[in-house]
Design a protein around this motif. Structure first.
Motif, PDB file in Angstrom:
ATOM      1  N   UNK A 116       0.847  -1.180   0.000  1.00  0.00           N
ATOM      2  CA  UNK A 116       0.000   0.000   0.000  1.00  0.00           C
ATOM      3  C   UNK A 116       0.892   1.242   0.000  1.00  0.00           C
ATOM      4  N   UNK A 117       0.559   2.195  -0.884  1.00  0.00           N
ATOM      5  CA  UNK A 117       1.332   3.435  -0.965  1.00  0.00           C
ATOM      6  C   UNK A 117       0.877   4.413   0.100  1.00  0.00           C
ATOM      7  N   UNK A 118       1.846   5.009   0.796  1.00  0.00           N
ATOM      8  CA  UNK A 118       1.599   6.070   1.759  1.00  0.00           C
ATOM      9  C   UNK A 118       2.415   7.298   1.356  1.00  0.00           C
ATOM     10  N   UNK A 119       1.963   8.454   1.803  1.00  0.00           N
ATOM     11  CA  UNK A 119       2.649   9.706   1.497  1.00  0.00           C
ATOM     12  C   UNK A 119       2.972  10.433   2.791  1.00  0.00           C
ATOM     13  N   UNK A 120       4.245  10.787   2.958  1.00  0.00           N
ATOM     14  CA  UNK A 120       4.690  11.527   4.123  1.00  0.00           C
ATOM     15  C   UNK A 120       4.663  13.014   3.767  1.00  0.00           C
ATOM     16  N   UNK A 121       3.646  13.724   4.240  1.00  0.00           N
ATOM     17  CA  UNK A 121       3.461  15.123   3.866  1.00  0.00           C
ATOM     18  C   UNK A 121       4.583  16.007   4.387  1.00  0.00           C
ATOM     19  N   UNK A 122       5.194  15.616   5.496  1.00  0.00           N
ATOM     20  CA  UNK A 122       6.282  16.430   6.032  1.00  0.00           C
ATOM     21  C   UNK A 122       7.580  16.186   5.252  1.00  0.00           C
ATOM     22  N   UNK A 123       7.894  14.939   4.963  1.00  0.00           N
ATOM     23  CA  UNK A 123       9.130  14.610   4.245  1.00  0.00           C
ATOM     24  C   UNK A 123       9.011  14.811   2.741  1.00  0.00           C
ATOM     25  N   UNK A 124       7.764  14.923   2.255  1.00  0.00           N
ATOM     26  CA  UNK A 124       7.490  15.013   0.808  1.00  0.00           C
ATOM     27  C   UNK A 124       8.032  13.773   0.104  1.00  0.00           C
ATOM     28  N   UNK A 125       7.662  12.615   0.630  1.00  0.00           N
ATOM     29  CA  UNK A 125       8.196  11.362   0.106  1.00  0.00           C
ATOM     30  C   UNK A 125       7.169  10.238   0.247  1.00  0.00           C
ATOM     31  N   UNK A 126       7.106   9.340  -0.746  1.00  0.00           N
ATOM     32  CA  UNK A 126       6.209   8.191  -0.652  1.00  0.00           C
ATOM     33  C   UNK A 126       6.919   6.989  -0.031  1.00  0.00           C
ATOM     34  N   UNK A 127       6.127   6.029   0.427  1.00  0.00           N
ATOM     35  CA  UNK A 127       6.681   4.725   0.769  1.00  0.00           C
ATOM     36  C   UNK A 127       5.594   3.677   0.634  1.00  0.00           C
ATOM     37  N   UNK A 128       6.016   2.426   0.565  1.00  0.00           N
ATOM     38  CA  UNK A 128       5.104   1.288   0.456  1.00  0.00           C
ATOM     39  C   UNK A 128       5.220   0.432   1.700  1.00  0.00           C
ATOM     40  N   UNK A 129       4.065  -0.080   2.149  1.00  0.00           N
ATOM     41  CA  UNK A 129       4.050  -0.960   3.320  1.00  0.00           C
ATOM     42  C   UNK A 129       3.160  -2.156   3.035  1.00  0.00           C
ATOM     43  N   UNK A 130       3.696  -3.329   3.279  1.00  0.00           N
ATOM     44  CA  UNK A 130       2.947  -4.576   3.141  1.00  0.00           C
ATOM     45  C   UNK A 130       2.697  -5.112   4.541  1.00  0.00           C
ATOM     46  N   UNK A 131       1.462  -4.966   5.021  1.00  0.00           N
ATOM     47  CA  UNK A 131       1.128  -5.340   6.399  1.00  0.00           C
ATOM     48  C   UNK A 131       1.210  -6.845   6.623  1.00  0.00           C
ATOM     49  N   UNK A 132       1.024  -7.612   5.572  1.00  0.00           N
ATOM     50  CA  UNK A 132       1.061  -9.075   5.709  1.00  0.00           C
ATOM     51  C   UNK A 132       2.487  -9.586   5.814  1.00  0.00           C
ATOM     52  N   UNK A 133       3.364  -9.078   4.981  1.00  0.00           N
ATOM     53  CA  UNK A 133       4.744  -9.583   4.955  1.00  0.00           C
ATOM     54  C   UNK A 133       5.704  -8.729   5.767  1.00  0.00           C
ATOM     55  N   UNK A 134       5.207  -7.589   6.274  1.00  0.00           N
ATOM     56  CA  UNK A 134       6.056  -6.646   7.005  1.00  0.00           C
ATOM     57  C   UNK A 134       7.243  -6.192   6.147  1.00  0.00           C
ATOM     58  N   UNK A 135       6.920  -5.839   4.910  1.00  0.00           N
ATOM     59  CA  UNK A 135       7.932  -5.353   3.971  1.00  0.00           C
ATOM     60  C   UNK A 135       7.724  -3.859   3.719  1.00  0.00           C
ATOM     61  N   UNK A 136       8.816  -3.142   3.597  1.00  0.00           N
ATOM     62  CA  UNK A 136       8.817  -1.686   3.458  1.00  0.00           C
ATOM     63  C   UNK A 136       9.664  -1.292   2.255  1.00  0.00           C
ATOM     64  N   UNK A 137       9.162  -0.347   1.438  1.00  0.00           N
ATOM     65  CA  UNK A 137       9.918   0.118   0.273  1.00  0.00           C
ATOM     66  C   UNK A 137       9.908   1.641   0.245  1.00  0.00           C
ATOM     67  N   UNK A 138      11.084   2.231   0.080  1.00  0.00           N
ATOM     68  CA  UNK A 138      11.249   3.672  -0.078  1.00  0.00           C
ATOM     69  C   UNK A 138      11.666   3.969  -1.508  1.00  0.00           C
TER      70      UNK A 138
END
Length: 370
Positions: free
Chosen positions: A304-326
């Motif tokens: 799932x794509x998330x947006x960090x409004x303070x950092x001005x940067x996206x990231x992805x989070x997979x709640x099932x696998x606990x995987x993170x992508x920047x």
């Protein structure tokens, strides 16, 4: 007068407009490239400089093997249809050693500098990019010395002298002189560089404002974030902090070119707090080029794509696998372009051309800087 077909006329007009706009903009667009992909040729007019990566150091000399020379010449050939394009040759990169030794004495600096300048001339290139990762540091497995900081300044001075001498013999003077840039990190990794002293010899700095988090850092995070996230530690590296560090050292803003990543970094077995942002992780899971992110990850397969409004940067989070992508995307690129304009910086560079075969991210850079 014979009229051109409407489609052909439109195509020509668009191409001429892109070339003219690129020439008119005060901002540089610089891309590192390892090989030419003819499918990307139509967008070359949007680029000011391509930096061919990469040559190595052999017996103290900047060296390019026959296979590398053949790849380079295919990049140089782009200039025939895009005369405004410049092509630099990069020497170095992560794990590439030999710099500390080459910089250590007047004689070794002269050998390095003369070989670099001659290579630029022989290959009909337009300049040199020095990618020493990093003076005074050995994290990449290369030799370093406490004298690297002073010697790096002397090395760049020698290169500038050699480039000017060889350039003059080939009619490359004034605004058409051979250029010299360096790839530079920020934070603790720039402690081995006298930033103010080297700035006088450089046409610009390629700030590697990416890989802020990687396999050697203790947590996840924005690997190419513009600003600091509210979850980031106080010493977190960001693009803004990198720029402020170089400006504080006296570098003119126009000599600073910030970096964009055409790839993402994935971490596995991540603590789920804050959807994995700035959390401990089990292991680094690798890098993914932009097309792969689009095809397999962004809002797909549990990511799932998330947006960090303070950092001005996206990231992805997979709640099932606990995987993170920047990663970087068009929205974060737009924020970086606005940052460049607001602070009157030199432009944007990226790593690396082949990682964006459809030129989606390049188009975003070009659009947002215009």
């Amino acid at each position: 007068m014979r009229r051109l077909p409407t489609l052909l006329c439109a195509t020509l007009c668009i191409g001429l407009f892109a070339a003219a706009a690129t020439a008119a903009t005060p901002y540089r667009i610089i891309g590192y490239i390892t090989h030419r992909d003819p499918a990307q040729d139509q967008d070359i007019g949007k680029i000011n400089t391509l930096i061919f990566a990469t040559t190595r150091i052999v017996d103290g000399r900047v060296s390019l093997d026959p296979a590398g020379a053949a790849r380079l010449q295919k990049v140089i050939a782009l200039k025939a249809n895009h005369p405004q394009l410049k092509v630099e040759i990069s020497v170095g990169g992560w794990t590439v050693g030999g710099f500390s030794e080459a910089a250590s004495t007047p004689a070794s600096r002269r050998i390095f500098a003369d070989s670099a300048a001659q290579l630029v001339a022989d290959q009909h290139a337009d300049g040199l990019d020095v990618d020493w990762e990093y003076p005074g540091h050995h994290e990449s497995g290369i030799h370093s010395s406490p004298h690297d900081r002073a010697n790096f300044t002397l090395l760049l001075k020698a290169i500038r002298t050699s480039l000017d001498r060889v350039g003059a013999a080939h009619g490359r003077t004034g605004a058409n002189h051979y250029t010299l840039s360096i790839a530079a990190a920020d934070g603790p990794f720039v402690s081995g560089i006298d930033i103010h002293a080297v700035a006088r010899y450089l046409d610009w700095f390629n700030l590697m404002t990416y890989d802020f988090v990687n396999a050697m850092t203790p947590t996840t995070g924005h690997h190419t974030g513009l600003y600091a996230s509210k979850y980031a530690p106080a010493d977190a590296r960001t693009t803004r902090r990198a720029v402020r560090q170089f400006l504080a050292a006296g570098v003119p803003p126009r000599k600073l070119v910030i970096g964009v990543a055409f790839y993402g970094r994935e971490f596995a077995d991540v603590n789920p707090l804050h959807h994995g942002l700035y959390q401990p992780y089990g292991h680094f899971a690798g890098t993914h080029a932009w097309p792969q992110l689009l095809t397999d990850y962004i809002n797909k397969n549990g990511y799932v794509r998330y947006w960090d409004a303070r950092a001005k940067a996206p990231w992805l989070w997979n709640a099932k696998t606990h995987s993170f992508i920047s990663y970087d995307d068009p929205r974060s690129i737009a924020a970086k372009a606005a940052f460049v304009k607001a602070r009157h910086l030199g432009g944007i560079m990226y790593w690396e051309q082949s990682l964006d075969p459809s030129d989606t991210l390049l188009d975003a850079i070009w659009h947002d800087l215009h």
